[in-house]
Every structure is written in C-alpha cells, then in structure tokens.
Design a protein around this motif. Structure first.
Motif, PDB file in Angstrom:
ATOM      1  N   GLU A  62      69.005  34.652  59.988  1.00  0.00           N
ATOM      2  CA  GLU A  62      70.143  34.759  59.076  1.00  0.00           C
ATOM      3  C   GLU A  62      69.749  35.025  57.627  1.00  0.00           C
ATOM      4  O   GLU A  62      70.537  35.572  56.861  1.00  0.00           O
ATOM      5  CB  GLU A  62      70.980  33.474  59.144  1.00  0.00           C
ATOM      6  N   ASN A 123      80.295  34.772  54.630  1.00  0.00           N
ATOM      7  CA  ASN A 123      79.400  35.930  54.571  1.00  0.00           C
ATOM      8  C   ASN A 123      78.779  36.115  53.192  1.00  0.00           C
ATOM      9  O   ASN A 123      77.677  36.656  53.064  1.00  0.00           O
ATOM     10  CB  ASN A 123      80.175  37.198  54.955  1.00  0.00           C
ATOM     11  N   SER A 124      79.498  35.669  52.146  1.00  0.00           N
ATOM     12  CA  SER A 124      78.995  35.836  50.779  1.00  0.00           C
ATOM     13  C   SER A 124      77.798  34.937  50.486  1.00  0.00           C
ATOM     14  O   SER A 124      77.104  35.143  49.487  1.00  0.00           O
ATOM     15  CB  SER A 124      80.116  35.547  49.769  1.00  0.00           C
ATOM     16  N   PRO A 127      72.700  36.903  53.372  1.00  0.00           N
ATOM     17  CA  PRO A 127      72.543  38.364  53.284  1.00  0.00           C
ATOM     18  C   PRO A 127      73.163  39.064  54.483  1.00  0.00           C
ATOM     19  O   PRO A 127      73.397  38.464  55.536  1.00  0.00           O
ATOM     20  CB  PRO A 127      71.021  38.541  53.255  1.00  0.00           C
ATOM     21  N   LYS A 128      73.403  40.369  54.311  1.00  0.00           N
ATOM     22  CA  LYS A 128      73.980  41.152  55.408  1.00  0.00           C
ATOM     23  C   LYS A 128      72.961  41.277  56.539  1.00  0.00           C
ATOM     24  O   LYS A 128      71.757  41.296  56.308  1.00  0.00           O
ATOM     25  CB  LYS A 128      74.370  42.549  54.911  1.00  0.00           C
ATOM     26  N   PRO A 129      73.446  41.341  57.788  1.00  0.00           N
ATOM     27  CA  PRO A 129      72.523  41.477  58.928  1.00  0.00           C
ATOM     28  C   PRO A 129      71.680  42.740  58.827  1.00  0.00           C
ATOM     29  O   PRO A 129      72.091  43.743  58.234  1.00  0.00           O
ATOM     30  CB  PRO A 129      73.467  41.528  60.138  1.00  0.00           C
ATOM     31  N   CYS A 130      70.485  42.668  59.409  1.00  0.00           N
ATOM     32  CA  CYS A 130      69.601  43.836  59.439  1.00  0.00           C
ATOM     33  C   CYS A 130      70.185  44.905  60.354  1.00  0.00           C
ATOM     34  O   CYS A 130      70.811  44.606  61.368  1.00  0.00           O
ATOM     35  CB  CYS A 130      68.208  43.453  59.941  1.00  0.00           C
ATOM     36  N   CYS A 138      66.510  45.402  56.094  1.00  0.00           N
ATOM     37  CA  CYS A 138      66.986  44.050  55.823  1.00  0.00           C
ATOM     38  C   CYS A 138      67.083  43.818  54.322  1.00  0.00           C
ATOM     39  O   CYS A 138      66.127  44.092  53.583  1.00  0.00           O
ATOM     40  CB  CYS A 138      66.044  43.014  56.439  1.00  0.00           C
ATOM     41  N   LYS A 139      68.210  43.303  53.880  1.00  0.00           N
ATOM     42  CA  LYS A 139      68.409  43.014  52.477  1.00  0.00           C
ATOM     43  C   LYS A 139      68.007  41.581  52.179  1.00  0.00           C
ATOM     44  O   LYS A 139      68.373  40.662  52.909  1.00  0.00           O
ATOM     45  CB  LYS A 139      69.874  43.250  52.091  1.00  0.00           C
TER      46      LYS A 139
END
Length: 580
Positions: A62, A123-124, A127-130, A138-139
C-alpha cells in the motif's frame, strides 16, 4: 423505651452496613477479576498484533516501501514492543499504578490504530496503486501520507507496549497465594497467545483477502471492547499504592557510587549503611569485594541520613543490600548478552521469512491462499506444543540421563535452545538455496514480484525449529533469572527477557543494513540476491555465540556458590515463577 428502640434500630442498621461493607470487600480481588483481566488482555492483544503482524505486507503493497526497508521497520516496531513495557512498568510501579497505565495505554493504542485505519480507508492518505506491477510506475507517498502512517504506528506501538506487563502484574496482585498467581499466569498467557494466533490468522486473512480497511477497523473495535471490559471490572479490582520501581534502586547505586568515586573505602563495617533501623541490618556483613567500586554507594557521609536513620539523599547513599542486588544483576550480564546474540538471528529470520513467503506459492487448494505474515504463526504453535510436552516430561528425559548422567538443568535447557535455533538457520539456508534454484530454473531473476513455483509450506520446518528452540531457551532464561535475582527483583526477570528480545530486534536492523551495504545479498528482488548466504552467516554467528554461552555458563557461580548443575530444569519454584 422509644429511645432504647431507636438505639437498637441504629445498632442493627450499623451492623447491616458493616456486613454490606464486608460483603463488598469480599467481592474484590481474587477470581472475581479473572474474566475481566484475561478477557481484556486477549482482546487487546488481538487488536494490537492484528495490525503489527501484517505490517511488512501493508508497507510493501500500500505504501510501496522497499521490501528490505519494510522488514527493517517491522523489526524496529517489534523492538519497541519488547522494550517499552519496561518503561511502562517503571511508571506504574513508581507513579501511576498499573490500572491507570494500562487504561491510558489502551486509549493511546486505539487512537493509533484509528490513524492506521484512516490510511487504509481514505485514498488521499496513501499513494496511488502501482500500474502493471512495475516499480517504475509506483508513486512515492507524500510527506503528509508518511506522517499520518508513522504517527499511527508510533501511537499504536506505545499503546500496545504499555498494556502487556502492566496488566499481567495488575492481575497477579489480585491474588494472595502463589498457587493462585501461578494458575492465573498460565491462563493469562494462554489468553494472550490465543489472541496472537487469532490475529495472525483471521485478522491477517481479512486484511489480505478482503480489505485492509475492514481488518484495521476491526482491530479498532476489538481494542475499544477490550478497554471497556477492563474498565468495567474496576469495581472488583484491588488497587495498590505505587511503592517505587526496584529498577530505580539499581540506578541509584550506580549514581551514588559515581558521585562518591573519590571517597576512600572504609575498613570497618560500621561505616556502611545497612538500613533504616541501623542495628537491624538487612545484611550483617560488609559488602563483598567483587565490583568494589560499587561499595562506595553504601558508605555513610555527613548529611546522608536523617535523625531517624533513614536515607536523606537517595541518590547519594544506598544500603548494602541494594549494592549487593546490583552486583547480582551485573553477574548475570554475560549470560544475558549471550541471549541477545541468540535472539538477533531469530529476529532477522522472522522478517526475512515473510519476504520469502511473498515470493512463493501460498495456495492451499484453488480458493484459499495463506497470507504471507500468517506463516509466522507456526513459531507460536510449535512453541506451545513443545512447552506442553516439556512440562509433561519434566526432568525425566531418560535419554538425557543416559548421555549426561544427571537430570537436565536450566543451563542445559538454554543450551539446547541455542543448538535448535542454529539448526533452524541451517534449514533456512538450505530451503532458500532450493527456492533460488527454482527461481533461476524458471528465469525469474529479472521479473518484478514473481511467484516462484514452490510451495510456502517449505518454510514451515525452519519455523517449527525456531518455536521448539524458544520453548527451551526462553522459559529457561526466565527460570534462571527468577532463581538468581534478589527477591525484590524477581519480577524483573520477565523484563530481562523482554529487553533481550527488544535489543535483538534493533541489532537485527543494524546487521541487515550492514549486510545490504557491503554485499549484494539483499536486493529488492530476492531472486537476484543470496539470502541463503545471510542465513549461513547467521548460523556461523549462532555457533560462535553458543561457544560463548558455554564459557559463560561454565564460569557462572549460582547464589550458594555451587556449580550450575544445582539448578534443575524442573525446580518447582522455578517452574511456577517461569510461567509468570
């Protein structure tokens, strides 16, 4: 007549009030408190270990944390989980009492798990999912996301750590007889282990297969229920006034001896301080000559005592008994340090086993997959089974008697634990070598997050050996400390073992970081590394530490000055205390 009747009525009323008071007192303490204390402990451990056991996987999946870094964070958290209870015990003994410390700690744990639950829900806050399972897409988490995550981890760890020993001590104080206390501890730790096993299976499965948010919010609910159960039982509890931590008296000896380091040691015993009553000496002989620099702490100087012969300056003067107590603890340090070097490879092995499981086939049938973190529950299961068998066999061990010629002692028990853990590391190295050969055979070295076609059940033998080893050396250490520590420090035996494990987790992070910086054994993709070499290194260190332990055990003299064979493994007092 009316006055006489009124007087009789008052007498009857007073008698009834006294009977009610006695009846209320009879309902306090004892087994009336058992369901509240053990129930609360089981629930609080279920909630606390529910998020902690699966922390490595959560950080990797995550928050895109590097696999080895996630294992390092997990080891640091476990180190705090073992060391911080010592601090909470000191606070409880000295200032606040066990009930208040446990209640406040549970509240802090609830707040921390709520923050972790928010990171899994909103979600905030993560990080966003890869995309396409490629690490390049990945971010990284933002500073705010990391801040909320680590604040939640810190608060949760502080809270869970503050509960463990304080509730155990609080529960033991509800009983008068040693037999009742021993029975309480057996069931108390059974409830704690049951909570751990349930969290490592059910909660971890929910987090992995259903939803991280659901699993974490379930931990929040269970933690709050445990806190409510503990507080509801307050009407039955017996509360004791904090008397001060015996660990602080050891610190006073060190400080006092340093402050009087230039003082000349006297030749006559009357110049030493023996206790508040002067003539009624706690120890009627001068301090022993070993560790002579500490004897200065017991030398009386002007202004050190009051008119009633009590200590006026606790950090400048200590009794001879306090000095001898510290010496007995110092005498245990070599054996204690060998336990630290024993637990360090185990800490590395545990976190790395989770990383191995993530790369292996964890399916049991077509519809069920074992969560990676759940494989560690085999340590607890094998340990519990082994403890039961050892407890039943006691000191009989006919094969042992044939080989050695005498019943096993606690020193033998600890030594067997050393060897079993070395054997577990050797098995780990062999299993990892097989996993690497399988990965190379299928050309998975350069594939991101591949699943090696090898069952994760191959990891069970090494974990079973670790559990059996812990069933030998951990209770053996507690038993040894209980028998060898002064009476007023016997409750610190568990703290000694906890400190051993906590320090070992920190040392494991240093060791892994050193290996990662100086070798190529631990890359992000384990299929490109040589984790088996790390296991072989740990096995070699384990054997060297076993040799060090043998030397320490051989040189150690027990309280009565006889050989260490005088500590049988099944000593009645030692065993009853060991379980506590």
């Amino acid at each position: 007549m009316e006055s006489s009747g009124s007087s009789k009525a008052k007498s009857i009323t007073g008698g009834e009030a006294e009977l009610k008071l006695c009846d209320a007192e009879s309902k306090r303490a004892g087994w009336n408190t058992f369901p509240f204390i053990t129930g609360a402990m089981a629930l609080l451990m279920l909630a606390g270990t529910g998020w902690m056991t699966n922390l490595i996987v959560y950080l990797i999946q995550e928050f895109h944390v590097n696999r080895i870094d996630a294992a390092q964070i997990y080891n640091v958290v476990n180190g705090c989980f073992c060391l911080l209870p010592i601090l909470s015990a000191i606070i409880a003994d000295s200032v606040l009492g066990c009930f208040l410390v446990a209640s406040v700690s549970s509240s802090i744990a609830s707040l921390g798990i709520v923050l972790l639950s928010l990171t899994a829900t909103l979600n905030s806050l993560r990080p966003k999912p890869c995309g396409n399972n490629k690490s390049s897409s990945c971010k990284d988490p933002s500073n705010l996301q990391f801040a909320v995550l680590y604040t939640g981890i810190v608060l949760s760890t502080l809270g869970v750590s503050g509960v463990r020993f304080t509730i155990a001590s609080f529960g033991a104080n509800q009983f008068e007889s040693q037999k009742d206390q021993s029975t309480f501890f057996n069931w108390f730790f059974f409830a704690q282990y049951a909570g751990y096993i349930l969290s490592s299976t059910l909660i971890v499965y929910i987090e992995d297969s259903v939803s991280w948010a659901l699993g974490y919010w379930l931990c929040v609910a269970v933690n709050l229920i445990g806190l409510v159960v503990f507080i509801v039982g307050n009407r039955y509890y017996r509360h004791e006034t904090p008397q001060g931590s015996p660990l602080l008296s050891l610190a006073r000896v060190l400080v006092a001896s340093f402050r009087k380091r230039k003082l000349q040691l006297p030749l006559i015993s009357d110049e030493f301080y023996y206790g508040p009553h002067g003539l009624n000496k706690e120890v009627d002989v001068p301090p022993k000559r070993n560790f002579r620099f500490l004897n200065r702490a017991a030398v009386k100087a002007d202004g050190d005592t009051k008119s009633d012969y009590s200590i006026a300056k606790p950090w400048r003067l200590c009794s001879v008994q306090q000095v001898e107590d510290l010496k007995s603890v110092i005498k245990m340090i070599p054996l204690w340090s060998s336990a630290i070097f024993l637990s360090t490879p185990i800490a590395v092995q545990g976190s790395m086993t989770v990383l191995q499981a993530l790369t292996m086939d964890r399916h049991l049938g077509p519809h069920f997959m074992i969560p990676a973190a759940s494989v560690l529950v085999m340590i607890m299961i094998s340990g519990l089974v082994s403890l039961a068998l050892i407890d039943r066999l006691g000191s009989s061990f006919p094969l042992w008697k044939k080989l050695i010629g005498s019943p096993p002692t606690v020193f033998h028990r600890i030594g067997v634990g050393h060897l079993l853990n070395v054997l577990g590391l050797i098995v780990s190295a062999l299993i990892e070598s097989r996993r690497l050969r399988t990965a190379h055979l299928h050309h998975l070295q350069n594939v991101n997050n591949p699943t090696v076609p090898m069952s994760a059940l191959w990891l069970f033998p090494q974990l079973i050996l670790v559990g059996i080893g812990e069933a030998f050396h951990l209770p053996g250490q507690v038993s040894l400390y209980f028998q060898e520590f002064p009476a007023n420090l016997s409750n610190s035996a568990t703290a000694m073992v906890a400190a051993t494990i906590g320090i070992s987790y920190y040392l494991s992070t240093v060791l892994v970081d050193l290996v990662r910086r100086s070798t190529g054994w631990l890359p992000e993709n384990l299929n490109n590394g040589r984790l088996d070499c790390l296991y072989w290194l740990l096995a070699g260190m384990g054997m060297a530490n076993f040799g060090y332990y043998l030397v320490c055990a051989k040189l150690y003299k027990i309280k009565d000055g006889s050989s260490n064979s005088g500590l049988p493994m099944s000593d009645d007092v030692g065993e009853s205390k060991m379980r506590s």
